[in-house]
Enzyme design. Structure first.
Site, PDB file in Angstrom:
ATOM      1  N   GLU A   1       2.680  16.220   0.093  1.00  0.00           N
ATOM      2  CA  GLU A   1       2.386  14.858   0.552  1.00  0.00           C
ATOM      3  C   GLU A   1       0.877  14.705   0.725  1.00  0.00           C
ATOM      4  OE1 GLU A   1       3.884  11.766   4.032  1.00  0.00           O
ATOM      5  OE2 GLU A   1       3.878  13.915   4.461  1.00  0.00           O
TER       6      GLU A   1
ATOM      7  N   LYS B   1       7.637   6.011   0.184  1.00  0.00           N
ATOM      8  CA  LYS B   1       8.263   6.540   1.397  1.00  0.00           C
ATOM      9  C   LYS B   1       9.030   5.443   2.118  1.00  0.00           C
ATOM     10  CE  LYS B   1       6.827   9.487   5.292  1.00  0.00           C
ATOM     11  NZ  LYS B   1       5.619  10.159   5.849  1.00  0.00           N
TER      12      LYS B   1
ATOM     13  N   CYS C   1       8.655  13.471   3.233  1.00  0.00           N
ATOM     14  CA  CYS C   1       8.473  13.875   4.629  1.00  0.00           C
ATOM     15  C   CYS C   1       9.532  13.299   5.584  1.00  0.00           C
ATOM     16  CB  CYS C   1       7.062  13.518   5.089  1.00  0.00           C
ATOM     17  SG  CYS C   1       6.498  14.496   6.514  1.00  0.00           S
TER      18      CYS C   1
END
Length: 282
Positions: free
Chosen positions: A49, A118, A159
């Site tokens: 990331e 995301k 994440c």
């Protein structure tokens, strides 16, 4: 028959990159490590990331790029040069006045196969330990990201997406056998939840789960936990980095996955349909 057996296994490399404040250095270093991984037999390579930028809300607007742009152009070119599938970690993306935390995936011909923004933003407040609000600068994505390879379908999250079991379940129902999450857990949530969440997602869905962290930099404003990891469908950790910059290799064995699913059959379409009906009732 031999070709089918060959396709049942492939080599995955996780590049745990030490990210600096200099974007050009990050791109050059990532490019070299990707080439190193390919030279050592990796057919699929993943970056962490925010591989081109320090992680932090103050950095996202400064380092943000359009897609295509400088960073994704590098990813496309090196994927083609090496003939690999490349999961490009994530970068801050600017589009129509909004910022996103975005992962791009490229195939062996250099074409972009997927773009994952995301979905679940990292907004946490653990008193006395960490407070971080991605939503101060970022907007959430709103779509699932699956890409095909000759080996298997792969689902992508970033994440905080790892914490949401429903996303992994949806990817599994779409036929994914490998889930990859570029991520940057921190020194509070990392030791507590990083491995636990990966093992849970892998075991719940009988899939391989891989996570790719930046290397740990104790001088950074946000200190990543490191420990890029691969978990198999039995819930076992089969590869794990330490905290330094490194490449972690593992063989993804889809025949083993099939055997686990045969031994402990939980993927009953009837049950999935039943749960879907009940969810609609609620």
């Amino acid at each position: 028959m031999q070709a089918a057996r060959a396709m049942a296994k492939f080599r995955l490399a996780l590049v745990q990159l030490l990210v600096s404040p200099v974007k050009s250095d990050n791109l050059n270093r990532a490019c070299q490590l990707i080439k190193d991984a390919a030279q050592q037999g990796a057919e699929m390579v993943a970056l962490p990331e925010c591989f081109n930028s320090p992680y932090g809300t103050k950095y996202f607007p400064v380092y943000a790029e359009k897609i295509p742009g400088e960073s994704t152009q590098m990813l496309s070119e090196v994927a083609k040069e090496c003939g690999i599938y490349l999961i490009g970690g994530s970068i801050p993306e600017e589009d129509a006045g909004k910022l996103y935390n975005t992962c791009t995936v490229f195939g062996p011909d250099g074409a972009m196969l997927a773009k994952h923004r995301k979905i679940h933003l990292f907004n946490i407040d653990v008193p006395g330990k960490i407070c971080f609000q991605e939503s101060e600068t970022l907007s959430p994505g709103d779509s699932f990201s699956v890409f095909d390879t000759p080996y298997c379908k792969v689902g992508v999250g970033i994440c905080y997406d790892l914490r949401f079991a429903e996303l992994a379940q949806i990817y599994t129902k779409k036929g994914c056998q490998l889930l990859i999450y570029p991520g940057a857990f921190n020194m509070t949530t990392g030791p507590a939840h990083w491995e636990l969440l990966q093992r849970a997602r892998a075991l719940d869905n009988q899939v391989y789960v891989a996570t790719v962290s930046p290397a740990r930099d104790d001088k950074a404003s946000y200190v990543a936990w490191g420990h890029s990891t691969v978990v198999n469908p039995w819930g076992e950790v089969i590869a794990k980095a330490n905290t330094e910059e490194t490449i972690t290799f593992t063989d993804i064995d889809l025949q083993y996955l099939a055997e686990i699913r045969q031994q402990i059959p939980i993927h009953s379409q009837r049950r999935l349909d039943l749960y879907s009906v009940e969810a609609k009732k609620d």
